[in-house]
Scaffold this active site. Structure first.
Site, PDB file in Angstrom:
ATOM      1  CE1 TYR A   1       8.701  -5.972  -5.375  1.00  0.00           C
ATOM      2  CE2 TYR A   1       8.574  -8.008  -4.108  1.00  0.00           C
ATOM      3  CZ  TYR A   1       8.004  -6.823  -4.523  1.00  0.00           C
ATOM      4  OH  TYR A   1       6.752  -6.473  -4.079  1.00  0.00           O
TER       5      TYR A   1
ATOM      6  CB  THR B   1      -2.511  -7.312  -8.622  1.00  0.00           C
ATOM      7  OG1 THR B   1      -1.320  -8.109  -8.649  1.00  0.00           O
ATOM      8  CG2 THR B   1      -2.559  -6.539  -7.318  1.00  0.00           C
TER       9      THR B   1
ATOM     10  CE  LYS C   1       8.519  -3.014  -2.319  1.00  0.00           C
ATOM     11  NZ  LYS C   1       7.361  -2.128  -2.275  1.00  0.00           N
TER      12      LYS C   1
ATOM     13  CG  ASP D   1       9.105   7.172 -15.198  1.00  0.00           C
ATOM     14  OD1 ASP D   1       9.279   6.462 -14.180  1.00  0.00           O
ATOM     15  OD2 ASP D   1       9.617   6.910 -16.304  1.00  0.00           O
TER      16      ASP D   1
HETATM   17  N1  LIG Z   1       0.686  -7.784  -5.563  1.00  0.00           N
HETATM   18  C1  LIG Z   1       1.362  -8.433  -4.614  1.00  0.00           C
HETATM   19  O1  LIG Z   1       1.228  -9.683  -4.464  1.00  0.00           O
HETATM   20  C2  LIG Z   1       2.253  -7.684  -3.666  1.00  0.00           C
HETATM   21  C3  LIG Z   1       2.815  -8.406  -2.594  1.00  0.00           C
HETATM   22  C4  LIG Z   1       3.632  -7.732  -1.703  1.00  0.00           C
HETATM   23  C5  LIG Z   1       3.871  -6.382  -1.858  1.00  0.00           C
HETATM   24  N2  LIG Z   1       3.313  -5.710  -2.901  1.00  0.00           N
HETATM   25  C6  LIG Z   1       3.621  -4.273  -3.002  1.00  0.00           C
HETATM   26  O2  LIG Z   1       2.392  -3.565  -3.167  1.00  0.00           O
HETATM   27  C7  LIG Z   1       2.629  -2.412  -3.983  1.00  0.00           C
HETATM   28  C8  LIG Z   1       1.676  -2.420  -5.167  1.00  0.00           C
HETATM   29  O3  LIG Z   1       1.935  -3.594  -5.929  1.00  0.00           O
HETATM   30  P1  LIG Z   1       0.945  -4.104  -7.070  1.00  0.00           P
HETATM   31  O4  LIG Z   1       0.987  -5.577  -7.033  1.00  0.00           O
HETATM   32  O5  LIG Z   1      -0.347  -3.384  -6.994  1.00  0.00           O
HETATM   33  O6  LIG Z   1       1.764  -3.629  -8.371  1.00  0.00           O
HETATM   34  P2  LIG Z   1       1.245  -3.364  -9.865  1.00  0.00           P
HETATM   35  O7  LIG Z   1      -0.068  -4.041 -10.103  1.00  0.00           O
HETATM   36  O8  LIG Z   1       2.388  -3.697 -10.746  1.00  0.00           O
HETATM   37  O9  LIG Z   1       1.024  -1.798  -9.875  1.00  0.00           O
HETATM   38  C9  LIG Z   1       2.167  -0.995  -9.703  1.00  0.00           C
HETATM   39  C10 LIG Z   1       1.758   0.459  -9.703  1.00  0.00           C
HETATM   40  O10 LIG Z   1       2.966   1.211  -9.599  1.00  0.00           O
HETATM   41  C11 LIG Z   1       3.057   2.097 -10.695  1.00  0.00           C
HETATM   42  N3  LIG Z   1       4.437   2.240 -11.142  1.00  0.00           N
HETATM   43  C12 LIG Z   1       5.305   1.263 -11.503  1.00  0.00           C
HETATM   44  N4  LIG Z   1       6.467   1.795 -11.951  1.00  0.00           N
HETATM   45  C13 LIG Z   1       6.305   3.148 -11.856  1.00  0.00           C
HETATM   46  C14 LIG Z   1       7.135   4.253 -12.183  1.00  0.00           C
HETATM   47  N5  LIG Z   1       8.345   4.109 -12.720  1.00  0.00           N
HETATM   48  N6  LIG Z   1       6.653   5.498 -11.964  1.00  0.00           N
HETATM   49  C15 LIG Z   1       5.417   5.680 -11.464  1.00  0.00           C
HETATM   50  N7  LIG Z   1       4.596   4.687 -11.149  1.00  0.00           N
HETATM   51  C16 LIG Z   1       5.029   3.432 -11.341  1.00  0.00           C
HETATM   52  C17 LIG Z   1       2.169   1.507 -11.794  1.00  0.00           C
HETATM   53  O11 LIG Z   1       1.624   2.551 -12.575  1.00  0.00           O
HETATM   54  P3  LIG Z   1       1.994   2.865 -14.118  1.00  0.00           P
HETATM   55  O12 LIG Z   1       2.127   1.563 -14.807  1.00  0.00           O
HETATM   56  O13 LIG Z   1       0.847   3.712 -14.555  1.00  0.00           O
HETATM   57  O14 LIG Z   1       3.272   3.636 -14.015  1.00  0.00           O
HETATM   58  C18 LIG Z   1       1.061   0.858 -10.975  1.00  0.00           C
HETATM   59  O15 LIG Z   1       0.049   1.797 -10.682  1.00  0.00           O
HETATM   60  C19 LIG Z   1       4.106  -2.463  -4.387  1.00  0.00           C
HETATM   61  O16 LIG Z   1       4.843  -1.643  -3.495  1.00  0.00           O
HETATM   62  C20 LIG Z   1       4.488  -3.918  -4.198  1.00  0.00           C
HETATM   63  O17 LIG Z   1       5.855  -4.073  -3.928  1.00  0.00           O
HETATM   64  C21 LIG Z   1       2.526  -6.337  -3.821  1.00  0.00           C
END
Ligand SMILES: NC(=O)c1ccc[n+]([C@@H]2O[C@H](COP(=O)([O-])OP(=O)(O)OC[C@H]3O[C@@H](n4cnc5c(N)ncnc54)[C@H](OP(=O)(O)O)[C@@H]3O)[C@@H](O)[C@H]2O)c1
Length: 250
Positions: free
Chosen positions: A158, A193, A162, A64
């Protein structure tokens, strides 16, 4: 030029869900040994097992990132699995936040978002980059966001986290680049996602204004990470590579 990561070990934080799963799979398909991490052990073990079933190597380490003791344990475990300094660190995990007016964001949410999205990335890199630098080789890829590039009402917290990631990417390029450690970032736009698809109505106007007129897939974001992690990017330092259907250009 295809990316060959055989013989290298990569830690991808937040690889139990979303974009991180695609990154872990992409790096494993290129031959890297994977350290999969997140809080959810069931999903993490499943990701590691799927990589192993397709002929790769992966271990899940639960952590975590809101807990600094867990961050330190993760760094130690990852280096144990690598048998020395890591080759690739992907700082992907982040807490996504629902759009909320600034005055309504709870103080605990501010602390938690800063802890997971910034403090943990800072601590983990501070633990893993110096051994890479001592060895003279390594690649770090941070996940930023278009939210870190533009103002957007309701997204102040947020976006701040970033923007911090973009800033850290440049600072670490300056700090670790001379020792052979390349630090870069990928800045995705809306990506398909599960969680983001649940916000489809909120994102529809943004997506309609993109030159590509569509969101990115996790695999498209992973392809950019793979490029920056591999030798094809051997003289790229401190770059923020947008995978956003062209949003950053307009
Ligand atoms: N999806 C988008 O549209 C988008 C756009 C721009 C940037 N991003 C960036 O891309 C990255 C991935 O985003 P995503 O959309 O794939 O997010 P997501 O689907 O919410 O997945 C987030 C991941 O981070 C882990 N996580 C969250 N809180 C945590 C904690 N306290 N400790 C350890 N692990 C933690 C979660 O695992 P657990 O739940 O198992 O802890 C999960 O594997 C992020 O940096 C996000 O800011 C995403």
């Amino acid at each position: 030029m295809s990316t060959d990561l055989r013989g290298r070990t990569a830690l991808v934080t937040g690889s139990t869900d979303g974009i991180g799963v695609a990154i872990a799979r992409g790096l494993a398909a290129a031959g890297a040994r994977l350290v999969v991490s997140g809080r959810n052990a069931q999903r993490g073990e499943k990701v590691a097992a799927a990589i192993a079933e397709s002929g790769g190597a992966a271990e899940f380490v639960r952590a975590d990132l809101a807990d600094s003791a867990d961050v330190r344990r993760l760094a130690a475990e990852a280096q144990r699995i690598a048998g020395g300094p890591l080759d690739i660190l992907v700082n992907n995990a982040a807490m996504l936040l629902d759009p909320t007016p600034t005055a309504e964001v709870a103080e605990e949410t501010i602390d938690r978002a800063l802890a997971v999205n910034v403090r943990a990335v800072f601590l983990l890199t501070g633990l893993l980059a110096p051994p890479m630098a001592d060895r003279g080789r390594g690649a770090i890829v941070n996940l930023g966001s278009i939210s870190g590039l533009f103002g957007s009402s309701g997204s102040a917290l947020y976006s701040t986290t970033k923007a911090a990631i973009h800033s850290l990417t440049k600072s670490w390029a300056a700090e670790y680049g001379p020792s052979g450690v390349r630090v870069n970032a990928v800045a995705p736009g809306p990506t398909t996602t599960e969680k983001v698809q649940a916000m489809a109505d909120y994102l529809a106007p943004l997506i309609a204004g993109l030159p590509s007129r569509r969101p990115s897939t996790p695999e498209e974001v992973a392809a950019a990470v793979l490029f920056l992690a591999g030798d094809a990017a051997s003289n790229i330092h401190g770059a923020i590579l947008s995978v956003d259907g062209g949003r950053a250009a307009i």
